[in-house]
Write an enzyme that holds these catalytic residues in place. Structure first.
Site, PDB file in Angstrom:
ATOM      1  N   ASP A  37     -56.773 -20.002 -14.349  1.00 16.15           N
ATOM      2  CA  ASP A  37     -56.653 -20.985 -15.430  1.00 16.15           C
ATOM      3  C   ASP A  37     -55.305 -20.895 -16.166  1.00 16.15           C
ATOM      4  O   ASP A  37     -54.910 -19.826 -16.650  1.00 16.15           O
ATOM      5  CB  ASP A  37     -57.793 -20.810 -16.437  1.00 16.15           C
ATOM      6  CG  ASP A  37     -59.095 -21.418 -15.928  1.00 16.15           C
ATOM      7  OD1 ASP A  37     -59.040 -22.293 -15.037  1.00 16.15           O
ATOM      8  OD2 ASP A  37     -60.169 -21.017 -16.427  1.00 16.15           O
ATOM      9  N   HIS A  82     -57.259 -21.668  -8.137  1.00 15.34           N
ATOM     10  CA  HIS A  82     -56.307 -21.518  -9.240  1.00 15.34           C
ATOM     11  C   HIS A  82     -56.793 -20.476 -10.239  1.00 15.34           C
ATOM     12  O   HIS A  82     -57.986 -20.162 -10.306  1.00 15.34           O
ATOM     13  CB  HIS A  82     -56.083 -22.860  -9.956  1.00 15.34           C
ATOM     14  CG  HIS A  82     -57.286 -23.332 -10.694  1.00 15.34           C
ATOM     15  ND1 HIS A  82     -58.350 -23.926 -10.071  1.00 15.34           N
ATOM     16  CD2 HIS A  82     -57.628 -23.259 -12.009  1.00 15.34           C
ATOM     17  CE1 HIS A  82     -59.289 -24.212 -10.947  1.00 15.34           C
ATOM     18  NE2 HIS A  82     -58.886 -23.804 -12.143  1.00 15.34           N
ATOM     19  N   ARG A 120     -65.886 -25.071 -21.446  1.00 16.57           N
ATOM     20  CA  ARG A 120     -65.108 -23.843 -21.256  1.00 16.57           C
ATOM     21  C   ARG A 120     -64.505 -23.370 -22.565  1.00 16.57           C
ATOM     22  O   ARG A 120     -64.047 -24.188 -23.382  1.00 16.57           O
ATOM     23  CB  ARG A 120     -63.988 -24.107 -20.244  1.00 16.57           C
ATOM     24  CG  ARG A 120     -63.317 -22.847 -19.729  1.00 16.57           C
ATOM     25  CD  ARG A 120     -62.173 -23.167 -18.792  1.00 16.57           C
ATOM     26  NE  ARG A 120     -60.939 -23.439 -19.533  1.00 16.57           N
ATOM     27  CZ  ARG A 120     -59.783 -23.820 -18.989  1.00 16.57           C
ATOM     28  NH1 ARG A 120     -59.716 -24.007 -17.682  1.00 16.57           N
ATOM     29  NH2 ARG A 120     -58.728 -24.041 -19.718  1.00 16.57           N
ATOM     30  N   HIS A 152     -60.223 -19.158  -8.967  1.00 20.16           N
ATOM     31  CA  HIS A 152     -61.504 -19.809  -8.698  1.00 20.16           C
ATOM     32  C   HIS A 152     -61.280 -21.191  -8.106  1.00 20.16           C
ATOM     33  O   HIS A 152     -60.178 -21.738  -8.163  1.00 20.16           O
ATOM     34  CB  HIS A 152     -62.379 -19.866  -9.956  1.00 20.16           C
ATOM     35  CG  HIS A 152     -61.709 -20.459 -11.152  1.00 20.16           C
ATOM     36  ND1 HIS A 152     -60.818 -19.763 -11.935  1.00 20.16           N
ATOM     37  CD2 HIS A 152     -61.786 -21.701 -11.699  1.00 20.16           C
ATOM     38  CE1 HIS A 152     -60.376 -20.539 -12.908  1.00 20.16           C
ATOM     39  NE2 HIS A 152     -60.948 -21.727 -12.791  1.00 20.16           N
TER      40      HIS A 152
HETATM   41 FE   LIG Z   1     -60.286 -23.539 -13.746  1.00 24.66          FE
END
Ligand SMILES: [Fe+2]
Length: 309
Positions: A116, A114, A282, A265
């Site tokens: 983000d 995917h 993140r 990723h």
């Molecule tokens: Fe992700």
């Protein structure tokens, strides 16, 4: 290894690690104020290599946010974050939280390739992920270069996909959460759905990028479900070709910084049988609205722009 800056206090060493994507950066301490030259060097390396890896960066949330902010506006953690830390910009990727949130044992939001939050009208331009607790074995993340995946298609297929548009929907075709969970209700109440060009033109590099992903892309606009599934299967097979990927082993203090406009990723799926904890944090940088080869921008079906500060 190439040295991209000669100044003794701002020398970043950039060492590519795979054939199409990824570089390890050394000689930079992310816990200090970066010079403008360091920021320029890292930005150039990010666009060239798509994902950068830093080691032994023992920094906290405040330093991660400050480092992120040198490269753009930092967004709130996530449109649906239901377990915020004391820092609103930090998203906890914490295996201890997922069971509570989704009702299933997991180590990441999704185990599909995917990009983000691609269902946003302006998906994040970049993401930065820092490891706090890494398992002694397993738990690696992989990235793929979506510009290389596009460039690797035969010309007849590039021409075909240049004109397509696709729907991205938060939850995708197989939501990661239990349908009775609070998280499912939260997503259903405020859905995120956008029609993006299948091929976006990167605003910095000008590269054409195959901007679909198995995690969020639900259908090709204008095709029957059967046709759409067949085309998406072909594209997903291409972008997940190991030739375009790099795999990263996390340690405490590792940080990955990726161009979310040119990559997808894959979170690990090799830990479910192990009694281990994996915690990463993140940050994301505010993104622009994608533009296709024909110059047409993405179109929001549900949801607003996600902006930072
Ligand atoms: Fe992700």
């Amino acid at each position: 290894m190439t040295t991209v800056s000669e100044a003794p206090t701002s020398t970043a060493h950039i060492a590519p690690v795979a054939g199409h994507i990824g570089a390890e950066v050394t000689g930079v301490d992310l816990g200090t104020d970066l010079t403008d030259q360091q920021v320029a060097d890292i930005t150039a390396a990010l666009h060239a290599h798509k994902v950068l890896f830093f080691r032994d960066q023992h920094i906290g949330h405040a330093e991660q946010i400050a480092f992120s902010r040198r490269f753009g506006s930092v967004t709130p953690s996530h449109p649906y974050d239901d377990a915020p830390t004391e820092f609103p910009e930090i998203l906890a990727v914490d295996s201890r939280l997922y069971e509570k949130r989704f009702g299933v044992r997991k180590f990441s939001y999704t185990n599909h390739w995917h990009t983000d939050v691609s269902p946003l009208i302006n998906p994040p331009a970049a993401s930065l992920l820092r490891a706090e607790i890494a398992p002694e074995r397993g738990g690696d993340t992989s990235w793929t270069n979506l510009a290389a995946a596009y460039a690797g298609l035969p010309e007849v297929l590039r021409t075909f996909v240049d004109g397509l548009r696709a729907e991205h929907r938060f939850g995708g075709r197989q939501p990661a959460w239990h349908e009775d969970s609070d998280y499912a209700k939260k997503v259903a109440k405020a859905p995120l759905i956008t029609e993006h060009p299948v091929v976006r033109v990167h605003p910095v590099t000008g590269e054409r990028v195959l901007f679909v992903n198995p995690g969020f892309t639900t259908r090709i606009v204008g095709l029957s479900p059967r046709q759409s599934d067949a085309v998406l299967k072909l594209l997903f097979d291409e972008l997940s070709d190991p030739a375009y990927t790099v795999r990263f082993r996390w340690e405490k203090g590792s940080l990955a910084f990726w161009d979310n406009r040119a990559t997808a990723h894959l979170a690990p799926s090799d830990l479910e049988h192990l009694d281990v904890t994996r915690v990463l944090y993140r940050t994301t940088l505010e993104g622009d609205i994608p533009v296709g080869v024909d110059g047409a921008p993405s179109r929001s079906i549900a949801g607003d722009q996600f902006v930072g500060s």
